[in-house]
Design an enzyme around this catalytic site. Structure first.
Site, PDB file in Angstrom:
ATOM      1  N   SER A   1       0.846  -1.193   0.000  1.00 51.39           N
ATOM      2  CA  SER A   1       0.000   0.000   0.000  1.00 51.39           C
ATOM      3  C   SER A   1       0.888   1.252   0.000  1.00 51.39           C
ATOM      4  O   SER A   1       1.747   1.373  -0.869  1.00 51.39           O
ATOM      5  CB  SER A   1      -0.956  -0.057   1.201  1.00 51.39           C
ATOM      6  OG  SER A   1      -2.024   0.806   1.007  1.00 51.39           O
TER       7      SER A   1
ATOM      8  N   ASP B   1      -8.686  -6.926  -4.224  1.00 56.85           N
ATOM      9  CA  ASP B   1      -8.344  -5.554  -3.817  1.00 56.85           C
ATOM     10  C   ASP B   1      -9.129  -4.567  -4.695  1.00 56.85           C
ATOM     11  O   ASP B   1      -8.873  -4.460  -5.896  1.00 56.85           O
ATOM     12  CB  ASP B   1      -6.826  -5.358  -3.996  1.00 56.85           C
ATOM     13  CG  ASP B   1      -6.314  -4.057  -3.381  1.00 56.85           C
ATOM     14  OD1 ASP B   1      -7.129  -3.136  -3.173  1.00 56.85           O
ATOM     15  OD2 ASP B   1      -5.107  -3.971  -3.130  1.00 56.85           O
TER      16      ASP B   1
ATOM     17  N   HIS C   1      -7.753  -5.685   0.115  1.00 54.18           N
ATOM     18  CA  HIS C   1      -6.470  -4.961   0.151  1.00 54.18           C
ATOM     19  C   HIS C   1      -5.603  -5.363   1.356  1.00 54.18           C
ATOM     20  O   HIS C   1      -4.394  -5.507   1.247  1.00 54.18           O
ATOM     21  CB  HIS C   1      -6.783  -3.462   0.169  1.00 54.18           C
ATOM     22  CG  HIS C   1      -5.584  -2.579   0.243  1.00 54.18           C
ATOM     23  ND1 HIS C   1      -4.672  -2.489  -0.775  1.00 54.18           N
ATOM     24  CD2 HIS C   1      -5.137  -1.741   1.230  1.00 54.18           C
ATOM     25  CE1 HIS C   1      -3.722  -1.626  -0.445  1.00 54.18           C
ATOM     26  NE2 HIS C   1      -3.979  -1.169   0.773  1.00 54.18           N
TER      27      HIS C   1
HETATM   28  N1  LIG Z   1      -4.945  -1.277   6.686  1.00 50.15           N
HETATM   29  C1  LIG Z   1      -3.662  -0.762   6.407  1.00 50.15           C
HETATM   30  C2  LIG Z   1      -3.429  -0.591   4.953  1.00 50.15           C
HETATM   31  C3  LIG Z   1      -4.039   0.658   4.375  1.00 50.15           C
HETATM   32  O1  LIG Z   1      -3.552   0.862   3.101  1.00 50.15           O
HETATM   33  C4  LIG Z   1      -3.415   0.479   7.193  1.00 50.15           C
HETATM   34  O2  LIG Z   1      -4.265   0.854   7.969  1.00 50.15           O
HETATM   35  O3  LIG Z   1      -2.353   1.058   7.095  1.00 50.15           O
END
Ligand SMILES: N[C@@H](CCO)C(=O)O
Ligand SMILES: CC(=O)SCCNC(=O)CCNC(=O)[C@H](O)C(C)(C)COP(=O)(O)OP(=O)(O)OC[C@H]1O[C@@H](n2cnc3c(N)ncnc32)[C@H](O)[C@@H]1OP(=O)(O)O
Length: 374
Positions: A152, A309, A342
């Site tokens: 991410s 995702d 994701h």
């Molecule tokens: N759930 C993760 C990934 C978000 O892209 C976060 O809170 O950082």
């Protein structure tokens, strides 16, 4: 027995800071919170730099105390005998610039005023975060990386590393991220930003001294985000249409829980600054075209997508791999098949781990042979 780890801090005073953001602000002081797991070898050639996502921090593995309820956020992946084996590799993870977990961010004290920076914190981007990580590595005497890896927003940083410092690493691992943020993500981020900016306690970001924080906005922003990190199938399987005794749907309770618990560990200004940095993410920006940016990449690249995702759909990741290979890059694509959406990269460690392990261990592609082939 958990591995006991320590959060460390690099403090740079006025005489030592030479860091200016791309927006043109030079910090008078800079603190970087980081953790190290495993030992560098004598040549410092075994270092793996781990980059965290939006709400992550430097605590990627181990526990601070034996009785900590939770270990670091990638503890399943990193540790002795684990997929990134700290008997072999030295892993470093730091909290990003603008963060709220130890590295200088909007809630830190601005030495020029003696008060939190709040909205006086400068505009930052993903490259600024990466350049601050480079300062940390320089101070630690590390000039070569076996790999950079992140999911991410961590994947965005990994990409910026590969483009900005192309000869520094052998391997780049980008999980659930793209070379530029998509309009769909920017639109979701707009909802999160609107939730915070419209909170009655926001006060333009200057809320630290009032004692009234924009909690409603921040928890709503987190709930909006959470939906995008999961999948329809996951919610169906986990919650169905079940209700608790008060008549609340379980999926509503889950949202509520995550919205509320986020307030214990996150700062609204950091959320705003980081979403804006993500919105601006585009590795082509300093180079005039995506092709020129991709041509800079010298490391082997592994891109990992997740079939469920909704915010970083595999098609974009495959397109990136194809474009990189077209300009002489050495990239491969792998996909996790999971109902987790994701967040799969944080949850499905036994799917992710073997792919990461074998990629990091493989010999680096012989670049000279590759150039001759071209
Ligand atoms: N759930 C993760 C990934 C978000 O892209 C976060 O809170 O950082
Ligand atoms: C790369 C990075 O740096 S990101 C950093 C890691 N991110 C975080 O820690 C963010 C917060 N956590 C999360 O987003 C998730 O826990 C993940 C992605 C890390 C793991 O996902 P999962 O294993 O599926 O955890 P899940 O989404 O079920 O969350 C568990 C929490 O929900 C709660 N929960 C589960 N079901 C319900 C329900 N029906 N009602 C209320 N609460 C619920 C659990 O009690 C647990 O609470 P706790 O975290 O306070 O102990």
């Amino acid at each position: 027995m958990p591995v006991i780890v320590e959060k460390k801090y690099l403090h740079l005073s006025k005489d030592e800071v030479t860091f200016t953001t791309e927006s043109g602000y030079t910090f008078d002081e800079l603190t970087i919170a980081y953790e190290v797991y495993g030992e560098p070898d004598i040549y410092k050639n075994n270092v793996v730099l781990v980059l965290h996502a939006l709400s992550g921090d430097s605590h990627a593995a181990g526990k601070y105390r034996e009785d900590d309820k939770k270990a670091g956020w990638w503890d399943g992946l990193i540790g002795p005998g684990k997929y990134i084996d700290t008997n072999e590799y030295c892993v470093i993870c730091s909290n990003v610039l603008g963060g709220c977990q130890g590295t200088t961010g909007p809630s830190s004290i601005n030495p020029r005023t003696g008060k939190p920076y709040a909205a006086d914190f400068p505009k930052i981007n993903i490259r600024d975060m990466v350049r601050v990580q480079k300062i940390l590595l320089d101070k630690l005497g590390i000039s070569h990386l076996r790999a950079v890896i992140g999911g991410s927003m961590g994947g965005m940083q990994a990409l910026e590393w590969a483009v900005t410092y192309p000869t520094m690493m052998d391997k780049t691992i980008v999980i659930a991220a793209t070379p530029a943020l998509s309009p769909f993500n920017i639109a979701f981020n707009y909802l999160g930003l609107s939730a915070i900016l419209n909170d009655p306690n926001w006060n333009g970001g200057y809320y630290y001294e009032s004692g009234l924080k924009p909690d409603k906005g921040l928890s709503l922003a987190r709930m909006i985000g959470m939906i995008t990190y999961k999948s329809d199938e996951l919610f169906d399987v986990r919650f169905g249409r079940e209700k608790d005794p008060s008549g609340m749907f379980q999926c509503e309770r889950y949202m509520e829980h995550h919205g509320q618990s986020f307030l214990q560990r996150f700062d609204a200004n950091t959320y705003v600054y980081i979403l804006r940095a993500m919105n601006e993410h585009d590795i082509s920006k300093p180079y005039g075209s995506m092709k020129r940016a991709l041509q800079r990449i010298d490391s082997d690249v592994l891109v990992i997508g997740i079939d469920t995702d909704i915010i970083y759909p595999p098609k974009y990741l495959k397109e990136f791999v194809s474009n990189l290979n077209k300009v002489g890059g050495c990239a491969v694509y792998k996909e996790l098949s999971s109902i987790q959406g994701h967040d799969s990269f944080l949850v499905d460690i036994d799917l992710l781990g073997p792919i990461v392990k074998s990629f990091i261990q493989q010999e680096q592609t012989n670049r000279e042979a590759k150039i001759v082939e071209l």
